[in-house]
Enzyme design. Structure first.
Site, PDB file in Angstrom:
ATOM      1  N   ARG A 117       0.836  -1.203   0.000  1.00 43.01           N
ATOM      2  CA  ARG A 117       0.000   0.000   0.000  1.00 43.01           C
ATOM      3  C   ARG A 117       0.871   1.253   0.000  1.00 43.01           C
ATOM      4  O   ARG A 117       1.936   1.272   0.637  1.00 43.01           O
ATOM      5  CB  ARG A 117      -0.859  -0.039   1.278  1.00 43.01           C
ATOM      6  CG  ARG A 117      -1.886   1.074   1.410  1.00 43.01           C
ATOM      7  CD  ARG A 117      -3.003   0.912   0.421  1.00 43.01           C
ATOM      8  NE  ARG A 117      -4.175   1.700   0.796  1.00 43.01           N
ATOM      9  CZ  ARG A 117      -5.182   1.929  -0.049  1.00 43.01           C
ATOM     10  NH1 ARG A 117      -5.165   1.441  -1.275  1.00 43.01           N
ATOM     11  NH2 ARG A 117      -6.228   2.626   0.340  1.00 43.01           N
ATOM     12  N   THR A 408      -8.365   0.383  -9.974  1.00 42.78           N
ATOM     13  CA  THR A 408      -8.124  -0.933  -9.300  1.00 42.78           C
ATOM     14  C   THR A 408      -8.305  -2.115 -10.253  1.00 42.78           C
ATOM     15  O   THR A 408      -9.146  -2.059 -11.174  1.00 42.78           O
ATOM     16  CB  THR A 408      -9.068  -1.085  -8.089  1.00 42.78           C
ATOM     17  OG1 THR A 408      -8.811   0.010  -7.236  1.00 42.78           O
ATOM     18  CG2 THR A 408      -8.900  -2.364  -7.312  1.00 42.78           C
ATOM     19  N   GLU A 428      -6.297   4.045  -7.406  1.00 41.53           N
ATOM     20  CA  GLU A 428      -7.399   4.725  -6.694  1.00 41.53           C
ATOM     21  C   GLU A 428      -8.438   5.226  -7.690  1.00 41.53           C
ATOM     22  O   GLU A 428      -9.123   4.423  -8.263  1.00 41.53           O
ATOM     23  CB  GLU A 428      -6.887   5.830  -5.775  1.00 41.53           C
ATOM     24  CG  GLU A 428      -7.725   6.035  -4.499  1.00 41.53           C
ATOM     25  CD  GLU A 428      -9.204   6.177  -4.664  1.00 41.53           C
ATOM     26  OE1 GLU A 428      -9.928   5.207  -4.345  1.00 41.53           O
ATOM     27  OE2 GLU A 428      -9.674   7.249  -5.049  1.00 41.53           O
ATOM     28  N   ASP A 448      -7.833   8.105   0.065  1.00 39.73           N
ATOM     29  CA  ASP A 448      -8.509   7.057   0.853  1.00 39.73           C
ATOM     30  C   ASP A 448      -8.388   7.318   2.356  1.00 39.73           C
ATOM     31  O   ASP A 448      -8.987   6.614   3.158  1.00 39.73           O
ATOM     32  CB  ASP A 448      -7.934   5.666   0.520  1.00 39.73           C
ATOM     33  CG  ASP A 448      -8.659   5.021  -0.654  1.00 39.73           C
ATOM     34  OD1 ASP A 448      -9.605   5.639  -1.187  1.00 39.73           O
ATOM     35  OD2 ASP A 448      -8.292   3.901  -1.044  1.00 39.73           O
ATOM     36  N   SER A 473      -7.807   0.874   3.069  1.00 39.51           N
ATOM     37  CA  SER A 473      -8.261   0.376   1.774  1.00 39.51           C
ATOM     38  C   SER A 473      -9.504  -0.493   1.950  1.00 39.51           C
ATOM     39  O   SER A 473      -9.857  -0.884   3.064  1.00 39.51           O
ATOM     40  CB  SER A 473      -7.133  -0.462   1.166  1.00 39.51           C
ATOM     41  OG  SER A 473      -7.607  -1.209   0.070  1.00 39.51           O
ATOM     42  N   SER A 474     -10.124  -0.793   0.824  1.00 40.57           N
ATOM     43  CA  SER A 474     -11.221  -1.770   0.824  1.00 40.57           C
ATOM     44  C   SER A 474     -10.882  -2.974  -0.033  1.00 40.57           C
ATOM     45  O   SER A 474     -11.740  -3.836  -0.279  1.00 40.57           O
ATOM     46  CB  SER A 474     -12.490  -1.133   0.259  1.00 40.57           C
ATOM     47  OG  SER A 474     -12.868  -0.070   1.062  1.00 40.57           O
ATOM     48  N   GLY A 495     -13.520  -1.629  -7.435  1.00 30.17           N
ATOM     49  CA  GLY A 495     -14.807  -1.012  -7.128  1.00 30.17           C
ATOM     50  C   GLY A 495     -14.888  -0.216  -5.844  1.00 30.17           C
ATOM     51  O   GLY A 495     -15.976  -0.069  -5.278  1.00 30.17           O
ATOM     52  N   GLY A 496     -13.758   0.271  -5.332  1.00 28.77           N
ATOM     53  CA  GLY A 496     -13.792   1.092  -4.116  1.00 28.77           C
ATOM     54  C   GLY A 496     -14.357   0.304  -2.943  1.00 28.77           C
ATOM     55  O   GLY A 496     -14.153  -0.908  -2.846  1.00 28.77           O
TER      56      GLY A 496
END
Ligand code: GLU
Length: 587
Positions: A117, A408, A428, A448, A473-474, A495-496
């Site tokens: 990350r 992503t 992102e 984020d 993050s997701s 997809g966030g």
């Protein structure tokens, strides 16, 4: 099945527009999705017996397939595919981005996770995205330009992955991308359509603008052959000399210079920030669901814990007998997701900077209590975060001394030896900060972080900006093992923060509703991230019944980017999301 009655969409169109408008008003701060939709294509799962690669682009899948065929590992194939993705799908990921790897080493029967990350520059403070008037910036004001660019972690992460799990020479893995960058790749319809809508956001950087709009006006067109000589040079350098030049040499200098170019949004990143970047090895987070073992990425991603928290609550409801056609199933899934997202929003952040409850949030006793809050017939009026047992509030953890104070894509790959790669990487927002250096784009991952440093009670927000910290993050790269401990499914998505719901739904669809993998990917999305129950247009017929449970329902476009592999009867079934360009290839 109800999913196939797509014709009814038209009848609901007026209703849909009205939901979309209200949604836009509510979500002024963030765009509805990191990348918008560009149409769907009917897809069939690919099958194989030896190996399988699924990525978001045919060229990247082919690069991975060729490496697997030569006897390369899933790590080798993932690196080769990622280099191609940075060229052909620059809106989603690339050398200027970050990501997470979940890797299953078949010989050792062992899981590894790598955290690549991005980190915030040392000089970044909690007011990075606050205006002088004390209000948070608008999303694109924050995202475009140098301010939002975090130190790109992807290359260091892949270097480490190769050192651990690579079999073919590092340099060979760059060949397919170097060839495509030098000879030209075919521009996809998706890339071209996205560029058509994005033009005004590229004013920030002439290099990026002229790469994507060669006459400064017209976007690259679908089927154009596009070369990227600068990217080819960068890749050759990485292939021959390793990634140090990126973090400590000329490329690092170019990146820092690029961040200084735009006077309205200068980046704070320094050469020291670049040089001090480290990949983190972290434990996978695992939990059980109906006897299956589900493993995913832990913090700083909220993906794994939120997924496992939701599944842990859903264990107490018989989704299999209710079925996927029954709105009651979706109501209960949504309620569990609301509870899990309340915990996520309050607690989850970079664990090296903030004391977080971590695995306490997925403790079965705690989740049983949380599940008891769910009424199968009615939506809860309010949902708030819980207090997991053994969790002491307001205790701060000192920063980890090993840390210097300071769009992503998902790849699912299984190799000849049974190793598995589940890797999600992200720039992102689509095209990141819209800045280009050395043939690749730079991320805007720092958006984020929470823009606000404090909540409404004046308490610090766990995910506030801090120098050296990784934004929450997701991303949810996941591997599922069956009740015998054998690999059962590999999955992840773009997809966030909807990624978590996308992955959750497929695990339920395959385990509880026994759907085949392609149908599971293609079924309409229905998910809840805490504010509204969201239904994809193709599932609009669920909306009225879900409203009757008391949910505010939003119907709209949901551009996931799922890729998955299902292990079944000695075979591998690879599936790519019909909402993007991805393909599966196996043997
Ligand atoms: N930046 C997001 C995250 O790390 C992902 C964005 C996307 O999926 O496009 O959670």
């Amino acid at each position: 099945m109800i999913y196939q009655r797509f014709g009814q969409i038209i009848g609901f169109f007026a209703l849909l527009c009205c939901f979309c408008v209200s949604a836009l008003a509510q979500e002024a701060q963030r765009p509805l999705a990191p990348e918008f939709a560009t149409g769907t294509q009917e897809k069939r799962a690919a099958f194989g017996q030896k190996f399988m690669a699924v990525t978001a682009h045919p060229d990247a899948t082919k690069a991975a397939y060729d490496i697997l065929k030569k006897g390369g590992t899933a790590a080798d194939a993932g690196i080769a595919a990622q280099m191609v993705l940075g060229l052909v799908e620059p809106q989603s990921s690339g050398l200027g981005s970050g990501g997470f790897v979940l890797y299953y080493d078949a010989k050792k029967n062992h899981l590894i996770t790598l955290d690549g990350r991005e980190t915030a520059p040392e000089a970044a403070g909690s007011h990075l995205f606050m205006n002088e008037d004390g209000k948070p910036m608008k999303f694109y004001e924050a995202a475009i330009g140098g301010r939002s660019v975090g130190v790109p972690g992807l290359l260091r992460m892949l270097e480490k992955l190769h050192a651990w799990q690579g079999q073919l020479p590092w340099a060979d893995l760059f060949d397919p991308a170097i060839r495509l960058a030098s000879e030209g790749f075919e521009v996809s319809v998706r890339l071209s359509k996205m560029l058509e809508k994005e033009k005004k956001r590229f004013e920030v950087d002439t290099t990026a603008k002229l790469y994507f709009y060669p006459d400064a006006i017209t976007p690259l067109r679908a089927e154009d052959k596009k070369q990227n000589p600068d990217y080819a040079i960068t890749l050759r350098q990485m292939a021959q000399h390793g990634v140090d030049d990126f973090y400590e040499g000329e490329i690092a200098k170019n990146i820092i210079a690029k961040l200084q170019e735009n006077s309205t949004s200068r980046g704070l990143m320094t050469l020291e920030d670049m040089a001090s970047y480290r990949t983190k090895e972290r434990q996978a987070v695992c939990g059980s669901y109906r006897g299956y073992k589900i493993c995913s990425m832990g913090e700083p991603s909220s993906g794994g814990l939120t997924l496992l928290s939701t599944l842990g609550m859903l264990e107490h409801f018989n989704l299999a007998s209710w079925g996927g056609d029954n709105p009651k199933s979706w109501h209960v899934i949504s309620e569990a997701s609301r509870l899990a997202f309340a915990d996520r929003n309050k607690y989850m952040a970079d664990p090296d900077f903030v004391k977080t409850p971590g695995a306490r949030l997925i403790d079965p006793t705690y989740l049983k209590k949380r599940a008891a809050l769910i009424d199968p017939d009615k939506a809860m009026l309010q949902v708030s975060a819980g207090t997991p047992s053994g969790w002491k509030k307001n205790v701060k953890r000192a920063p980890d001394p090993s840390i210097k104070p300071p769009g992503t894509t998902h790849l699912s790959i299984v190799d000849l030896y049974g190793n598995i790669l589940s890797m999600t990487s992200s720039i992102e927002n689509a095209f990141g900060g819209r800045l280009m250096s050395n043939g690749f784009l730079l991320n805007n991952q720092l958006t984020d972080f929470s823009f606000l440093p404090h909540d409404e009670n004046g308490k610090p927000i766990a995910n506030k900006v801090e120098g050296g910290k990784r934004p929450r993050s997701s991303m949810t790269p996941t591997i599922v093992f069956d009740p015998h401990g054998d690999p059962f499914m590999v999955i992840g998505s773009a997809g966030g923060s909807r990624i978590i719901g996308y992955v959750l739904q497929r695990i339920i669809a395959v385990i509880d509703w026994q759907m085949d993998i392609q149908s599971a990917l293609d079924m309409p999305h229905i998910l809840h991230r805490g504010k509204k129950l969201e239904v994809e247009e193709t599932g609009v017929e669920f909306a009225p019944a879900l409203k009757n449970f008391g949910h505010p329902v939003l119907v709209g476009e949901m551009n996931s980017g799922l890729t998955a592999i299902r292990f079944k009867d000695g075979m591998l079934f690879g599936a790519a999301d019909s909402r993007r360009d991805g393909v599966a290839m196996g043997k």
